[in-house]
Design a protein around this motif. Sequence first.
Motif, PDB file in Angstrom:
ATOM      1  N   GLY A 146       0.803  -1.220   0.000  1.00 14.89           N
ATOM      2  CA  GLY A 146       0.000   0.000   0.000  1.00 14.89           C
ATOM      3  C   GLY A 146       0.837   1.272   0.000  1.00 14.89           C
ATOM      4  N   PHE A 147       1.809   1.389   0.914  1.00 19.14           N
ATOM      5  CA  PHE A 147       2.585   2.634   0.994  1.00 19.14           C
ATOM      6  C   PHE A 147       3.520   2.785  -0.207  1.00 19.14           C
ATOM      7  CE2 PHE A 147       6.121   5.212   2.880  1.00 19.14           C
ATOM      8  CZ  PHE A 147       5.427   6.405   2.843  1.00 19.14           C
ATOM      9  N   GLY A 148       4.063   1.662  -0.698  1.00 20.96           N
ATOM     10  CA  GLY A 148       4.905   1.722  -1.897  1.00 20.96           C
ATOM     11  C   GLY A 148       4.114   2.224  -3.091  1.00 20.96           C
ATOM     12  N   GLU A 191      19.211  -7.583  -6.270  1.00 21.64           N
ATOM     13  CA  GLU A 191      19.098  -6.979  -7.614  1.00 21.64           C
ATOM     14  C   GLU A 191      19.025  -5.453  -7.554  1.00 21.64           C
ATOM     15  OE1 GLU A 191      16.548  -9.699  -7.428  1.00 21.64           O
ATOM     16  OE2 GLU A 191      17.419 -11.114  -8.872  1.00 21.64           O
ATOM     17  N   ILE A 192      18.266  -4.936  -6.575  1.00 20.84           N
ATOM     18  CA  ILE A 192      18.088  -3.478  -6.507  1.00 20.84           C
ATOM     19  C   ILE A 192      19.416  -2.810  -6.112  1.00 20.84           C
ATOM     20  CG2 ILE A 192      16.798  -1.586  -5.416  1.00 20.84           C
ATOM     21  CD1 ILE A 192      15.201  -3.595  -7.365  1.00 20.84           C
ATOM     22  N   ALA A 193      20.144  -3.413  -5.163  1.00 24.78           N
ATOM     23  CA  ALA A 193      21.440  -2.840  -4.759  1.00 24.78           C
ATOM     24  C   ALA A 193      22.403  -2.791  -5.947  1.00 24.78           C
ATOM     25  CB  ALA A 193      22.033  -3.644  -3.611  1.00 24.78           C
ATOM     26  N   ASP A 194      22.290  -3.783  -6.844  1.00 22.46           N
ATOM     27  CA  ASP A 194      23.199  -3.834  -8.004  1.00 22.46           C
ATOM     28  C   ASP A 194      22.851  -2.829  -9.107  1.00 22.46           C
ATOM     29  OD1 ASP A 194      24.682  -5.781  -6.832  1.00 22.46           O
ATOM     30  OD2 ASP A 194      23.816  -7.458  -7.964  1.00 22.46           O
ATOM     31  N   MET A 195      21.689  -2.199  -9.024  1.00 23.92           N
ATOM     32  CA  MET A 195      21.301  -1.203 -10.049  1.00 23.92           C
ATOM     33  C   MET A 195      21.972   0.122  -9.685  1.00 23.92           C
ATOM     34  SD  MET A 195      17.278  -2.266 -10.421  1.00 23.92           S
ATOM     35  CE  MET A 195      16.892  -1.067 -11.675  1.00 23.92           C
ATOM     36  N   ALA A 196      23.267   0.200  -9.999  1.00 23.90           N
ATOM     37  CA  ALA A 196      24.121   1.250  -9.428  1.00 23.90           C
ATOM     38  C   ALA A 196      23.695   2.667  -9.799  1.00 23.90           C
ATOM     39  CB  ALA A 196      25.563   1.011  -9.854  1.00 23.90           C
ATOM     40  N   ASP A 197      22.984   2.827 -10.920  1.00 22.62           N
ATOM     41  CA  ASP A 197      22.603   4.180 -11.335  1.00 22.62           C
ATOM     42  C   ASP A 197      21.238   4.612 -10.796  1.00 22.62           C
ATOM     43  OD1 ASP A 197      24.949   4.487 -12.739  1.00 22.62           O
ATOM     44  OD2 ASP A 197      24.097   3.594 -14.563  1.00 22.62           O
ATOM     45  N   ALA A 198      20.555   3.704 -10.104  1.00 29.56           N
ATOM     46  CA  ALA A 198      19.198   4.036  -9.653  1.00 29.56           C
ATOM     47  C   ALA A 198      19.192   4.466  -8.191  1.00 29.56           C
ATOM     48  CB  ALA A 198      18.276   2.829  -9.831  1.00 29.56           C
ATOM     49  N   CYS A 199      18.449   5.525  -7.907  1.00 29.91           N
ATOM     50  CA  CYS A 199      18.173   5.878  -6.512  1.00 29.91           C
ATOM     51  C   CYS A 199      17.049   4.996  -5.994  1.00 29.91           C
ATOM     52  CB  CYS A 199      17.756   7.345  -6.413  1.00 29.91           C
ATOM     53  SG  CYS A 199      19.121   8.476  -6.731  1.00 29.91           S
ATOM     54  N   VAL A 200      16.954   4.926  -4.675  1.00 26.90           N
ATOM     55  CA  VAL A 200      16.017   4.004  -4.029  1.00 26.90           C
ATOM     56  C   VAL A 200      15.288   4.738  -2.912  1.00 26.90           C
ATOM     57  CG1 VAL A 200      15.868   1.830  -2.706  1.00 26.90           C
ATOM     58  CG2 VAL A 200      17.583   2.060  -4.509  1.00 26.90           C
ATOM     59  N   VAL A 201      14.009   4.404  -2.705  1.00 29.53           N
ATOM     60  CA  VAL A 201      13.363   4.674  -1.412  1.00 29.53           C
ATOM     61  C   VAL A 201      12.749   3.366  -0.951  1.00 29.53           C
ATOM     62  CG1 VAL A 201      12.791   7.139  -1.480  1.00 29.53           C
ATOM     63  CG2 VAL A 201      11.225   5.479  -2.504  1.00 29.53           C
ATOM     64  N   VAL A 202      12.815   3.093   0.337  1.00 24.40           N
ATOM     65  CA  VAL A 202      12.165   1.914   0.894  1.00 24.40           C
ATOM     66  C   VAL A 202      10.816   2.375   1.436  1.00 24.40           C
ATOM     67  CG1 VAL A 202      12.323   0.036   2.554  1.00 24.40           C
ATOM     68  CG2 VAL A 202      14.399   0.904   1.442  1.00 24.40           C
ATOM     69  N   SER A 203       9.744   1.867   0.819  1.00 23.05           N
ATOM     70  CA  SER A 203       8.404   2.375   1.128  1.00 23.05           C
ATOM     71  C   SER A 203       7.510   1.257   1.640  1.00 23.05           C
ATOM     72  CB  SER A 203       7.772   3.027  -0.101  1.00 23.05           C
ATOM     73  OG  SER A 203       8.370   4.268  -0.356  1.00 23.05           O
ATOM     74  N   THR A 204       7.876   0.721   2.788  1.00 18.73           N
ATOM     75  CA  THR A 204       6.984  -0.205   3.478  1.00 18.73           C
ATOM     76  C   THR A 204       6.488   0.529   4.719  1.00 18.73           C
ATOM     77  OG1 THR A 204       8.833  -1.143   4.714  1.00 18.73           O
ATOM     78  CG2 THR A 204       8.250  -2.239   2.655  1.00 18.73           C
TER      79      THR A 204
END
Length: 221
Positions: free
Chosen positions: A14-16, A57-70
């Motif tokens: 839901g939050f993601g 997999e997400i950590a290896d996507m070196a050019d992508a920023c991340v937010v953790v949305s749980t």
Amino acid sequence: MRDIRDLVIYGAGGFGRETAQAVTALPGWRLLGFGDDDRGRLGDTVDGLPILGDTKEIADMADACVVVSTGSPADYDSRRRIVARLELPASRYATLVHPAAWVAPSSRIGPGSVVLAQTVLTASARIGAHVAIMPHVTVTHDDVIEDYVTIAAGARLSGGVRVRAGAYVGTGAIVRQGVTIGPGALVGMGAVVLQDVPAGEVWVGSPARYLRPAPHRKEVR
Ligand SMILES: CC(C)(COP(=O)(O)OP(=O)(O)OC[C@H]1O[C@@H](n2cnc3c(N)ncnc32)[C@H](O)[C@@H]1OP(=O)(O)O)[C@@H](O)C(=O)NCCC(=O)NCCS
């Protein structure tokens, strides 16, 4: 021309999904899809976006920023655990503030935090890293919201409130000025909190009182 950066939202619940909708109102991001712990969902689409993988997999996507949305009240320690597994530098985390939120210039928001629409930060509020603030939350002067806190929709914090690391403030709760919500504590929906809530406890009602221990009491700092 404005730089466009790639973004992955970790958590397709839901939050993601709410965070993904907020990103549609934010210039500067190309949302690639979701990360999720459930490898059975790899390749599925959620609200038109693919599930791209788990923390590896997400950590290896070196050019992508991340937010953790749980942000589920049933497991509100999950963001802390996912961030620990991702092992990313702070520079890989996006800070997402919906354009219909109002953040006073004297307020600060840390990396990996998400602020949804109609939330107001009035003056000198400090929001830590990986904080989830849902819609219509009122954060007033000098409030301190530490890392990994979740504040659900419509909660209202009076001035000088401190919400310690990993705590959860439920929908529509109201917190008296100067009160501290302890690390890992949970305040239930609609609670009226008049006094400090100890670490790792669930409090409900008006005035708020102890209900039971919180599930994450062993993990909190
Ligand atoms: C506080 C909370 C975690 C308790 O959940 P729970 O442990 O499953 O508790 P139960 O539903 O079994 O209720 C236990 C008792 O507490 C009472 N209670 C539960 N939540 C309450 C609340 N928010 N306010 C007042 N009383 C509450 C119940 O009436 C019940 O009382 P009883 O034993 O006298 O019958 C939950 O009700 C809550 O408020 N979660 C936050 C939800 C939220 O904010 N979601 C937003 C994002 S999805």
